[in-house]
Design an enzyme around this catalytic site. Structure first.
Site, PDB file in Angstrom:
ATOM      1  N   LYS A  47       9.221  80.448  31.712  1.00 16.29           N
ATOM      2  CA  LYS A  47       8.608  79.860  32.899  1.00 16.29           C
ATOM      3  C   LYS A  47       7.802  80.910  33.666  1.00 16.29           C
ATOM      4  CE  LYS A  47       9.999  75.537  32.708  1.00 16.29           C
ATOM      5  NZ  LYS A  47       9.023  74.459  32.456  1.00 16.29           N
TER       6      LYS A  47
ATOM      7  N   TYR B  30      14.839  80.426  29.471  1.00 15.03           N
ATOM      8  CA  TYR B  30      14.208  79.440  30.357  1.00 15.03           C
ATOM      9  C   TYR B  30      13.390  80.131  31.448  1.00 15.03           C
ATOM     10  CZ  TYR B  30      13.663  75.436  33.481  1.00 15.03           C
ATOM     11  OH  TYR B  30      13.131  74.446  34.277  1.00 15.03           O
TER      12      TYR B  30
ATOM     13  N   SER C 212       6.339  74.890  36.227  1.00 13.80           N
ATOM     14  CA  SER C 212       7.204  76.028  35.926  1.00 13.80           C
ATOM     15  C   SER C 212       8.558  75.786  36.595  1.00 13.80           C
ATOM     16  CB  SER C 212       6.550  77.334  36.392  1.00 13.80           C
ATOM     17  OG  SER C 212       7.374  78.447  36.083  1.00 13.80           O
ATOM     18  N   SER C 213       9.126  76.782  37.233  1.00 14.58           N
ATOM     19  CA  SER C 213      10.446  76.628  37.848  1.00 14.58           C
ATOM     20  C   SER C 213      10.732  77.801  38.771  1.00 14.58           C
ATOM     21  CB  SER C 213      11.533  76.576  36.767  1.00 14.58           C
ATOM     22  OG  SER C 213      12.829  76.687  37.324  1.00 14.58           O
TER      23      SER C 213
ATOM     24  N   ASN D 113       3.752  69.327  31.621  1.00  9.88           N
ATOM     25  CA  ASN D 113       5.051  69.177  32.271  1.00  9.88           C
ATOM     26  C   ASN D 113       6.226  69.198  31.295  1.00  9.88           C
ATOM     27  OD1 ASN D 113       6.863  68.162  34.593  1.00  9.88           O
ATOM     28  ND2 ASN D 113       7.108  66.578  33.046  1.00  9.88           N
TER      29      ASN D 113
END
Length: 256
Positions: free
Chosen positions: A159, A155, A142-143, A91
């Site tokens: 991800k 970013y 992830s995102s 995480n």
């Protein structure tokens, strides 16, 4: 619903605030023993104490995820302290945006290699757990940024790479009963978090983002944690290789 996690051991990186903390707490509430790491010693100690208060064993250590040797030692120490590893949750994140070399390096070192190195360190313990109980799980945070972009962004790109990596891990390790899934949160609000800072510093942009989501709000860390822990549990024993969006439908992409 009993998630069949009682007595199992979960290792969660970046687990003293926000989503990571909620994940660790939810595992403990389900009866799992929990090992955590983060960079702040006081927060680690406080979190371990709070987890133990839920009636489970807890263990924590200060770790810089970017240091491969320290991360490996933490995972091995967690297995020794708690008697194995049934679940690993990667995480921890650098949480940096942009196209600078520094941003790319931070996201690669912490998000990408943090996941790779922690799994490699945990793999033998997870193989043993899966052989014993029939199921072990590796979950990566992830995102929603992984599926949307307007400009080059370290970013979102890293991800996205995590999702590709997870699918490979899932397919390679399925015969050994080790599953790998991804949880991709959308916007998540908690005090001291990114969106709390945005609300304080850029209230107009914050309200604009709220309006983009059909639910009219942001997620809580607990809502992301609930999805994570369910995917990690034996209740999800036939689910592996997926990317679960927990975004309130803010993304427009249809997953097939």
């Amino acid at each position: 619903m009993d998630l069949h996690l009682k007595g199992k051991t979960a290792v969660v990186t970046g687990a003293t605030r926000g989503i990571g903390l909620a994940i660790a707490e939810t595992f403990a509430e389900e009866g799992a023993n929990v090992a955590i790491c983060a960079r702040n010693a006081d927060q680690v100690a406080e979190t371990v104490k709070a987890l133990e208060a839920k009636g489970v064993k807890a263990w924590g250590q200060v770790v810089d995820i970017a240091e491969g040797g320290a991360l490996k030692a933490f995972v091995e120490g967690a297995a020794e302290a708690l008697g194995g590893i049934d679940v690993l949750v990667s995480n921890a994140s650098a949480l940096v945006q942009g196209n600078s070399e520094e941003a790319w390096k931070a996201m690669y070192d912490i998000d990408m290699m943090g996941a790779v190195r922690s799994f490699e360190a945990a793999r033998p313990f997870m193989e043993a757990a899966a052989q014993r109980s029939g199921d072990a799980a590796f979950i990566i945070t992830s995102s929603v940024s992984s599926v949307e972009t307007d400009s080059p962004n370290s970013y979102g790109a890293i991800k996205a790479a995590l999702i590709h990596y997870a699918k490979g891990v899932a397919r390679e390790n399925a015969p050994k009963k080790i599953r790998c899934n991804v949880v991709s949160p959308g916007t998540v609000f908690f005090e001291g978090g990114v969106w709390a800072n945005v609300k304080a510093g850029m209230p107009g942009f914050f309200e604009q983002t709220i309006k983009r989501n059909p639910t009219g709000r942001m997620a809580t860390p607990q809502e992301v944690a609930a999805a994570t822990v369910f995917l990690a549990s034996p209740r999800s024993a036939f689910t592996t290789g997926i990317n679960m969006l927990v975004d309130g439908a803010i993304s427009r992409r249809a997953n097939f």
